[in-house]
Scaffold this motif. Structure first.
Motif, PDB file in Angstrom:
ATOM      1  N   THR A  20       0.866  -1.167   0.000  1.00 54.21           N
ATOM      2  CA  THR A  20       0.000   0.000   0.000  1.00 54.21           C
ATOM      3  C   THR A  20       0.908   1.223   0.000  1.00 54.21           C
ATOM      4  O   THR A  20       1.845   1.287   0.802  1.00 54.21           O
ATOM      5  CB  THR A  20      -0.898   0.014   1.260  1.00 54.21           C
ATOM      6  OG1 THR A  20      -1.753  -1.141   1.230  1.00 54.21           O
ATOM      7  CG2 THR A  20      -1.741   1.278   1.332  1.00 54.21           C
ATOM      8  N   ASP A 123      -3.815 -10.662   2.539  1.00 59.79           N
ATOM      9  CA  ASP A 123      -4.639  -9.472   2.368  1.00 59.79           C
ATOM     10  C   ASP A 123      -3.881  -8.198   2.728  1.00 59.79           C
ATOM     11  O   ASP A 123      -2.881  -8.232   3.436  1.00 59.79           O
ATOM     12  CB  ASP A 123      -5.909  -9.586   3.221  1.00 59.79           C
ATOM     13  CG  ASP A 123      -5.618  -9.967   4.677  1.00 59.79           C
ATOM     14  OD1 ASP A 123      -4.895 -10.956   4.910  1.00 59.79           O
ATOM     15  OD2 ASP A 123      -6.113  -9.272   5.585  1.00 59.79           O
ATOM     16  N   HIS A 124      -4.378  -7.081   2.213  1.00 57.62           N
ATOM     17  CA  HIS A 124      -3.784  -5.782   2.532  1.00 57.62           C
ATOM     18  C   HIS A 124      -4.083  -5.422   3.983  1.00 57.62           C
ATOM     19  O   HIS A 124      -5.127  -5.783   4.526  1.00 57.62           O
ATOM     20  CB  HIS A 124      -4.312  -4.686   1.606  1.00 57.62           C
ATOM     21  CG  HIS A 124      -3.641  -4.689   0.274  1.00 57.62           C
ATOM     22  ND1 HIS A 124      -2.539  -3.923   0.003  1.00 57.62           N
ATOM     23  CD2 HIS A 124      -3.903  -5.378  -0.858  1.00 57.62           C
ATOM     24  CE1 HIS A 124      -2.144  -4.134  -1.239  1.00 57.62           C
ATOM     25  NE2 HIS A 124      -2.960  -5.017  -1.783  1.00 57.62           N
ATOM     26  N   THR A 126      -5.395  -3.168   6.745  1.00 58.88           N
ATOM     27  CA  THR A 126      -6.433  -2.138   6.742  1.00 58.88           C
ATOM     28  C   THR A 126      -5.908  -0.868   7.411  1.00 58.88           C
ATOM     29  O   THR A 126      -4.925  -0.901   8.167  1.00 58.88           O
ATOM     30  CB  THR A 126      -7.686  -2.612   7.495  1.00 58.88           C
ATOM     31  OG1 THR A 126      -7.356  -2.757   8.883  1.00 58.88           O
ATOM     32  CG2 THR A 126      -8.222  -3.928   6.924  1.00 58.88           C
ATOM     33  N   ASP A 127      -6.585   0.240   7.160  1.00 64.92           N
ATOM     34  CA  ASP A 127      -6.218   1.488   7.821  1.00 64.92           C
ATOM     35  C   ASP A 127      -6.360   1.357   9.337  1.00 64.92           C
ATOM     36  O   ASP A 127      -5.565   1.907  10.090  1.00 64.92           O
ATOM     37  CB  ASP A 127      -7.062   2.649   7.299  1.00 64.92           C
ATOM     38  CG  ASP A 127      -6.693   3.039   5.874  1.00 64.92           C
ATOM     39  OD1 ASP A 127      -5.594   2.660   5.396  1.00 64.92           O
ATOM     40  OD2 ASP A 127      -7.511   3.718   5.219  1.00 64.92           O
ATOM     41  N   GLU A 129      -5.916  -1.444  11.126  1.00 61.98           N
ATOM     42  CA  GLU A 129      -4.769  -2.228  11.616  1.00 61.98           C
ATOM     43  C   GLU A 129      -3.518  -1.369  11.632  1.00 61.98           C
ATOM     44  O   GLU A 129      -2.738  -1.386  12.588  1.00 61.98           O
ATOM     45  CB  GLU A 129      -4.540  -3.458  10.734  1.00 61.98           C
ATOM     46  CG  GLU A 129      -5.621  -4.497  10.875  1.00 61.98           C
ATOM     47  CD  GLU A 129      -5.573  -5.563   9.786  1.00 61.98           C
ATOM     48  OE1 GLU A 129      -5.908  -6.717  10.107  1.00 61.98           O
ATOM     49  OE2 GLU A 129      -5.218  -5.264   8.633  1.00 61.98           O
TER      50      GLU A 129
END
Length: 136
Positions: A20, A123-124, A126-127, A129
């Protein structure tokens, strides 16, 4: 023996499937078989980070510049700074990257598994996390 002259190999932008934000990778070494070691210098712009991933034989990170974060599943991220070295055991799901306001550079060292892969990408991050309080 091989000597790779400085500037003789291109800096590559990291793949958006695995990162990201803006991340640049400079190869240090991808040793030929029977060696398995692969080393990269990785530069993260503020807010940039890896996706969740794991390594078949573990990974070592050595921070050289800036201030970053590293996270494990179900735990708040921890701050990493220049001079810090992090060992991530085989198959431990984790992510790492820059702080929200600071860039970060680290050397990433890993070995390829029997199939030649150095990582399994998940998975990416998250904001939520990424933004969890690093002080816990």
């Amino acid at each position: 023996m091989d000597i790779f002259a400085a500037g003789s190999r291109p800096t590559l932008r990291a793949r958006s499937e695995w990162f990201t934000g803006t991340v640049w990778q400079d190869p240090v070494i991808e040793a030929p078989a029977p060696a398995r070691v692969r080393v990269l210098r990785v530069s993260f712009e503020p807010g940039a980070r890896t996706a969740w991933h794991r390594h078949p034989l573990g990974q070592t990170l050595h921070v050289t510049e800036g201030c970053g974060l590293i996270g494990l599943r179900d735990q708040p991220p921890r701050v990493i700074r220049p001079g810090d070295t992090v060992w991530i055991p085989p198959e431990e799901q984790h992510w790492h990257g820059a702080g929200p306001e600071t860039g970060m550079v680290h050397i990433a060292i890993q070995e390829a598994g029997e199939d030649g892969a150095t990582a399994t990408w998940l998975d990416h991050v998250t904001d939520a996390e990424y933004g969890a309080d690093p002080t816990g």
